[in-house]
Design a protein around this motif. Structure first.
Motif, PDB file in Angstrom:
ATOM      1  N   VAL B 157       0.843  -1.203   0.000  1.00 31.15           N
ATOM      2  CA  VAL B 157       0.000   0.000   0.000  1.00 31.15           C
ATOM      3  C   VAL B 157       0.874   1.247   0.000  1.00 31.15           C
ATOM      4  O   VAL B 157       0.626   2.215  -0.751  1.00 31.15           O
ATOM      5  CB  VAL B 157      -0.947  -0.019   1.220  1.00 31.15           C
ATOM      6  CG1 VAL B 157      -1.673   1.317   1.360  1.00 31.15           C
ATOM      7  CG2 VAL B 157      -1.951  -1.157   1.096  1.00 31.15           C
ATOM      8  N   LEU B 159       3.916   1.470  -1.109  1.00 26.77           N
ATOM      9  CA  LEU B 159       4.593   1.547  -2.411  1.00 26.77           C
ATOM     10  C   LEU B 159       3.687   2.192  -3.463  1.00 26.77           C
ATOM     11  O   LEU B 159       4.106   3.081  -4.210  1.00 26.77           O
ATOM     12  CB  LEU B 159       5.012   0.137  -2.855  1.00 26.77           C
ATOM     13  CG  LEU B 159       5.619   0.031  -4.263  1.00 26.77           C
ATOM     14  CD1 LEU B 159       7.025   0.600  -4.269  1.00 26.77           C
ATOM     15  CD2 LEU B 159       5.641  -1.413  -4.726  1.00 26.77           C
ATOM     16  N   VAL B 160       2.434   1.755  -3.459  1.00 23.11           N
ATOM     17  CA  VAL B 160       1.487   2.299  -4.449  1.00 23.11           C
ATOM     18  C   VAL B 160       1.225   3.772  -4.193  1.00 23.11           C
ATOM     19  O   VAL B 160       1.180   4.582  -5.132  1.00 23.11           O
ATOM     20  CB  VAL B 160       0.174   1.500  -4.413  1.00 23.11           C
ATOM     21  CG1 VAL B 160      -0.909   2.198  -5.208  1.00 23.11           C
ATOM     22  CG2 VAL B 160       0.414   0.125  -4.969  1.00 23.11           C
ATOM     23  N   LEU B 163       4.097   5.639  -5.560  1.00 26.94           N
ATOM     24  CA  LEU B 163       4.121   5.648  -7.030  1.00 26.94           C
ATOM     25  C   LEU B 163       3.053   6.569  -7.588  1.00 26.94           C
ATOM     26  O   LEU B 163       3.284   7.302  -8.548  1.00 26.94           O
ATOM     27  CB  LEU B 163       3.919   4.227  -7.570  1.00 26.94           C
ATOM     28  CG  LEU B 163       5.128   3.297  -7.446  1.00 26.94           C
ATOM     29  CD1 LEU B 163       4.748   1.873  -7.839  1.00 26.94           C
ATOM     30  CD2 LEU B 163       6.269   3.775  -8.331  1.00 26.94           C
ATOM     31  N   LEU B 164       1.862   6.545  -6.969  1.00 26.65           N
ATOM     32  CA  LEU B 164       0.786   7.402  -7.470  1.00 26.65           C
ATOM     33  C   LEU B 164       1.077   8.870  -7.204  1.00 26.65           C
ATOM     34  O   LEU B 164       0.711   9.739  -7.988  1.00 26.65           O
ATOM     35  CB  LEU B 164      -0.545   6.995  -6.840  1.00 26.65           C
ATOM     36  CG  LEU B 164      -1.166   5.713  -7.391  1.00 26.65           C
ATOM     37  CD1 LEU B 164      -2.443   5.379  -6.654  1.00 26.65           C
ATOM     38  CD2 LEU B 164      -1.472   5.850  -8.875  1.00 26.65           C
ATOM     39  N   ASP B 166       3.943  10.138  -7.223  1.00 28.17           N
ATOM     40  CA  ASP B 166       5.035  10.494  -8.129  1.00 28.17           C
ATOM     41  C   ASP B 166       4.616  10.421  -9.595  1.00 28.17           C
ATOM     42  O   ASP B 166       5.442  10.505 -10.494  1.00 28.17           O
ATOM     43  CB  ASP B 166       6.192   9.520  -7.883  1.00 28.17           C
ATOM     44  CG  ASP B 166       7.489  10.058  -8.453  1.00 28.17           C
ATOM     45  OD1 ASP B 166       7.631  11.285  -8.490  1.00 28.17           O
ATOM     46  OD2 ASP B 166       8.338   9.264  -8.880  1.00 28.17           O
ATOM     47  N   ARG B 167       3.308  10.280  -9.855  1.00 23.68           N
ATOM     48  CA  ARG B 167       2.899   9.941 -11.220  1.00 23.68           C
ATOM     49  C   ARG B 167       3.077  11.097 -12.219  1.00 23.68           C
ATOM     50  O   ARG B 167       3.315  10.874 -13.391  1.00 23.68           O
ATOM     51  CB  ARG B 167       1.448   9.485 -11.250  1.00 23.68           C
ATOM     52  CG  ARG B 167       0.432  10.557 -10.911  1.00 23.68           C
ATOM     53  CD  ARG B 167      -0.956   9.951 -10.839  1.00 23.68           C
ATOM     54  NE  ARG B 167      -1.983  10.966 -10.715  1.00 23.68           N
ATOM     55  CZ  ARG B 167      -2.412  11.448  -9.573  1.00 23.68           C
ATOM     56  NH1 ARG B 167      -1.869  11.030  -8.439  1.00 23.68           N
ATOM     57  NH2 ARG B 167      -3.355  12.360  -9.534  1.00 23.68           N
ATOM     58  N   ASP B 168       2.967  12.314 -11.728  1.00 21.10           N
ATOM     59  CA  ASP B 168       3.078  13.439 -12.659  1.00 21.10           C
ATOM     60  C   ASP B 168       4.501  13.977 -12.663  1.00 21.10           C
ATOM     61  O   ASP B 168       4.776  15.083 -12.225  1.00 21.10           O
ATOM     62  CB  ASP B 168       2.097  14.547 -12.276  1.00 21.10           C
ATOM     63  CG  ASP B 168       0.687  14.135 -12.565  1.00 21.10           C
ATOM     64  OD1 ASP B 168       0.487  13.332 -13.497  1.00 21.10           O
ATOM     65  OD2 ASP B 168      -0.212  14.589 -11.843  1.00 21.10           O
ATOM     66  N   ARG B 169       5.372  13.134 -13.166  1.00 19.36           N
ATOM     67  CA  ARG B 169       6.777  13.540 -13.165  1.00 19.36           C
ATOM     68  C   ARG B 169       7.125  14.336 -14.406  1.00 19.36           C
ATOM     69  O   ARG B 169       6.637  14.038 -15.480  1.00 19.36           O
ATOM     70  CB  ARG B 169       7.681  12.308 -13.111  1.00 19.36           C
ATOM     71  CG  ARG B 169       7.577  11.607 -11.803  1.00 19.36           C
ATOM     72  CD  ARG B 169       8.234  10.290 -11.894  1.00 19.36           C
ATOM     73  NE  ARG B 169       7.521   9.427 -12.847  1.00 19.36           N
ATOM     74  CZ  ARG B 169       7.931   8.221 -13.172  1.00 19.36           C
ATOM     75  NH1 ARG B 169       9.040   7.746 -12.680  1.00 19.36           N
ATOM     76  NH2 ARG B 169       7.246   7.493 -14.015  1.00 19.36           N
ATOM     77  N   VAL B 170       7.979  15.298 -14.218  1.00 20.81           N
ATOM     78  CA  VAL B 170       8.464  16.049 -15.384  1.00 20.81           C
ATOM     79  C   VAL B 170       9.642  15.285 -15.953  1.00 20.81           C
ATOM     80  O   VAL B 170      10.570  14.937 -15.246  1.00 20.81           O
ATOM     81  CB  VAL B 170       8.893  17.472 -14.973  1.00 20.81           C
ATOM     82  CG1 VAL B 170       9.392  18.231 -16.189  1.00 20.81           C
ATOM     83  CG2 VAL B 170       7.735  18.192 -14.341  1.00 20.81           C
ATOM     84  N   GLY B 171       9.596  15.026 -17.285  1.00 13.45           N
ATOM     85  CA  GLY B 171      10.664  14.248 -17.913  1.00 13.45           C
ATOM     86  C   GLY B 171      11.924  15.048 -18.049  1.00 13.45           C
ATOM     87  O   GLY B 171      11.951  16.244 -17.956  1.00 13.45           O
TER      88      GLY B 171
END
Lengths: 444, 171
Positions: B157, B159-160, B163-164, B166-171
């Motif tokens: 939980v 970890l998810v 990850l969620l 961190d989902r809008d990461r700038v490349g």
């Protein structure tokens, strides 16, 4: 809304939007939430089925996220010729830099079966170069390429885009049909050219033999005639001058109608000009006539009846043909600008041949054409309306309307003929120009 | 590094694959004796997943079919469960790919190579896990294993959540 979420939205707005960054898709949320949810629920409820169904989703998501896509994908196209011929196929090279960790590329590319920028193709992101054919069919302005694209990481869980690509537009010149030499005015203008002028000059065509006058050159004396004459006067041979003709193509852009009367009030779908319609025919005819006259050394100009500003002065040579074909595309683009035709005296030089390309659907164009003939120009009326009009089948007034239009047009064309103007349908232009050419010679 | 070859196949085949997988899931649920109302609901959600593969319809379809299969009586490793394991994964994957390809698009099969390879790898692991489960005794687990399982679940939980976030990461 939390402060952090608000800050993120401000950052996205400053960066140009969410599409310009790598962001999660619904698939990532689905994989992680369902994967973790089912596995945790399975552990808590001692249910193996939930854990077994959730485990692949979780494993696939974690595996896909182990490769973090980064960098800014770049899609560029190598320069392509912006002007071309209708019917040819050009080749464009698209270079793709998908960034690090990208696996899929969805990019809009032209397709043989689809007009316009084409469908989206889903490709592996490893393609470095895409060679795509540009299918250039109909003449006119159009878009060759619009490289909308989206780059995705493994399993399309994280994407960059979609980005709207820059349009690569092109101009396809109207096609040129081989035509025989057309009629030329009785009094060609200019000082040089290929047509025999009434004036004396230096061609090889004999004009007359007359007594020597002060100012005549000695080499022009015809000694044989002079010795035979009884008046012991020297006689000189006088030749014709050669000059070129001014041809003014008058394009009626106010109407763009096809054979189906029911479609006359509807805009052309998917194209600036109705394929096979009167404007399409007129533009093709103008390009072909221009090429034909320019080939024999004449000067050709262009007048747009609907938009006088698009006038092209008469000129000669290959560059003039290119200029005219480009201008025909511009005229077609701004078709229907004015409802009243404008054909002023200053647009048509004295003695020029005037070719009016029109469907002759109103009296105003007939008036303008007759006015040009009254000014002393040789005028040729080229009828560009499809030969057989088709009545609206679902309307009981369809057939009467078709008959009225046909009769009105017949009256107009008869009126033109009554003023000594040759009327020629474009469908039989090849034979008609053959007929008119000797007639023009006889009248000289 | 490579070049594009051919025009690819019509993109609707990817949506057709979503439809076929959705229909198979509905069929498996029907075979297990799920009520007609639930079958109708799941069928409607499957149609929605075909029409809008980027919507939460696929999540609903997978969730409902997983819960419905879990609560039904029967052996945990019965054939219906073993068939559903690749089907739900396939639905997840095909919806993810169909979501980035518009309806009139064209699909180049070379693009599917990496996702299919990953799918096969994950499924091999999942069936390995199923085989391990089949070998383990089915009686009550040791309290230590229970605690380890709960800690593992809590870790997942967290970890998810990370990850969620961190989902809008700038490349």
């Amino acid at each position: 809304m939390t402060v952090l979420a608000r800050a993120r939205r401000v950052r996205e707005a400053l960066l140009g939007g969410r599409n310009q960054t790598w962001h999660a898709t619904e698939a990532l949320r689905r994989g992680l939430l369902l994967g973790v949810g089912l596995v945790v629920a399975g552990v808590l409820a001692h249910n193996v089925v939930l854990a077994l169904l959730g485990a692949p989703l979780l494993a696939a998501s974690v595996l896909a996220l182990s490769t973090k896509p980064s960098g800014t994908p770049k899609v560029t196209v190598l320069p392509v010729a912006r002007t071309g011929e209708a019917g040819e196929t050009a080749l464009a090279t698209v270079r793709v830099d998908p960034g690090h960790g990208a696996e899929l590329l969805a990019i809009r590319l032209p397709d043989k079966g689809n007009p316009g920028p084409g469908p989206v193709h889903l490709l592996p992101a490893s393609v470095a170069e895409i060679a795509c054919g540009l299918y250039r069919r109909a003449w006119g302005e159009g878009v060759d390429l619009r490289l909308d694209h989206l780059v995705a990481g493994p399993d399309a869980l994280i994407v960059h885009g979609p980005m709207v690509g820059r349009e690569v537009s092109r101009v396809l010149l109207p096609p040129v049909r081989e035509l025989p030499a057309g009629p030329v005015p009785a009094r060609p203008a200019g000082l040089v050219g290929v047509h025999r002028s009434r004036r004396p000059g230096d061609s090889t065509d004999l004009r007359t033999i007359r007594p020597f006058q002060p100012g005549d050159r000695m080499r022009r004396i015809d000694w044989r005639v002079s010795l035979r004459s009884n008046d012991s006067m020297p006689y000189v041979r006088e030749n014709h001058a050669e000059s070129d003709a001014d041809v003014v193509l008058v394009l009626d852009t106010r109407f763009d109608v096809a054979a189906e009367i029911a479609d006359w009030s509807l805009p052309a779908r998917g194209a600036a000009v109705r394929p096979g319609g009167s404007l399409d025919t007129a533009v093709r005819a103008a390009a072909s006539l221009a090429a034909s006259y320019l080939r024999q050394g004449d000067r050709v100009g262009l007048v747009d009846l609907g938009r006088p500003r698009l006038y092209v002065r008469p000129g000669a040579g290959r560059r003039q043909l290119l200029r005219l074909r480009n201008q025909l595309v511009v005229c077609a683009r701004s078709a229907g600008w004015s409802s009243r035709p404008v054909l002023n005296a200053h647009q048509v030089s004295g003695g020029a041949l005037v070719v009016v390309l029109s469907p002759f659907l109103d009296d105003a164009v007939v008036g303008a054409t007759v006015q040009a003939a009254r000014r002393g120009n040789l005028v040729l009326a080229m009828d560009v309306l499809p030969a057989e009009l088709v009545a609206e089948p679902e309307d009981r007034w369809g057939e009467p309307v078709r008959q009225i239009i046909t009769l009105e047009r017949r009256v107009r064309l008869d009126a033109l003929r009554g003023h000594g103007i040759a009327v020629l349908p474009w469908s039989s232009a090849e034979q008609g120009l053959h007929v008119l050419r000797p007639g023009a010679r006889r009248s000289r | 590094m490579g070049r594009v070859r051919g025009r690819g196949v019509p993109g609707w085949r990817l949506r057709a694959a979503v439809g076929v997988v959705g229909a198979l899931i509905v069929l498996v649920l029907a075979v297990q004796g799920v009520t007609a109302v639930l079958i109708g609901l799941v069928g409607f959600v499957a149609v929605a997943a075909v029409a809008l593969p980027g919507s939460p319809a696929a999540m609903l379809l997978i969730g409902v079919s997983a819960v419905a299969t879990a609560v039904l009586p029967g052996e945990p490793l019965r054939w219906e469960v073993l068939v559903l394991i690749p089907l739900v994964h396939l639905l997840h994957l095909s919806c993810a790919l169909a979501a980035i390809l518009p309806r009139g698009g064209r699909l180049h099969l070379a693009a599917l190579r990496a996702p299919v390879r990953r799918f096969a790898f994950v499924q091999a692991g999942a069936f390995g896990l199923a085989g391990l489960v089949a070998l383990l005794p089915s009686d009550r687990a040791d309290p230590v294993v229970e605690v380890l399982g709960l800690l593992g679940a809590a870790g997942l939980v967290l970890l998810v959540a990370a990850l969620l976030r961190d989902r809008d990461r700038v490349g």
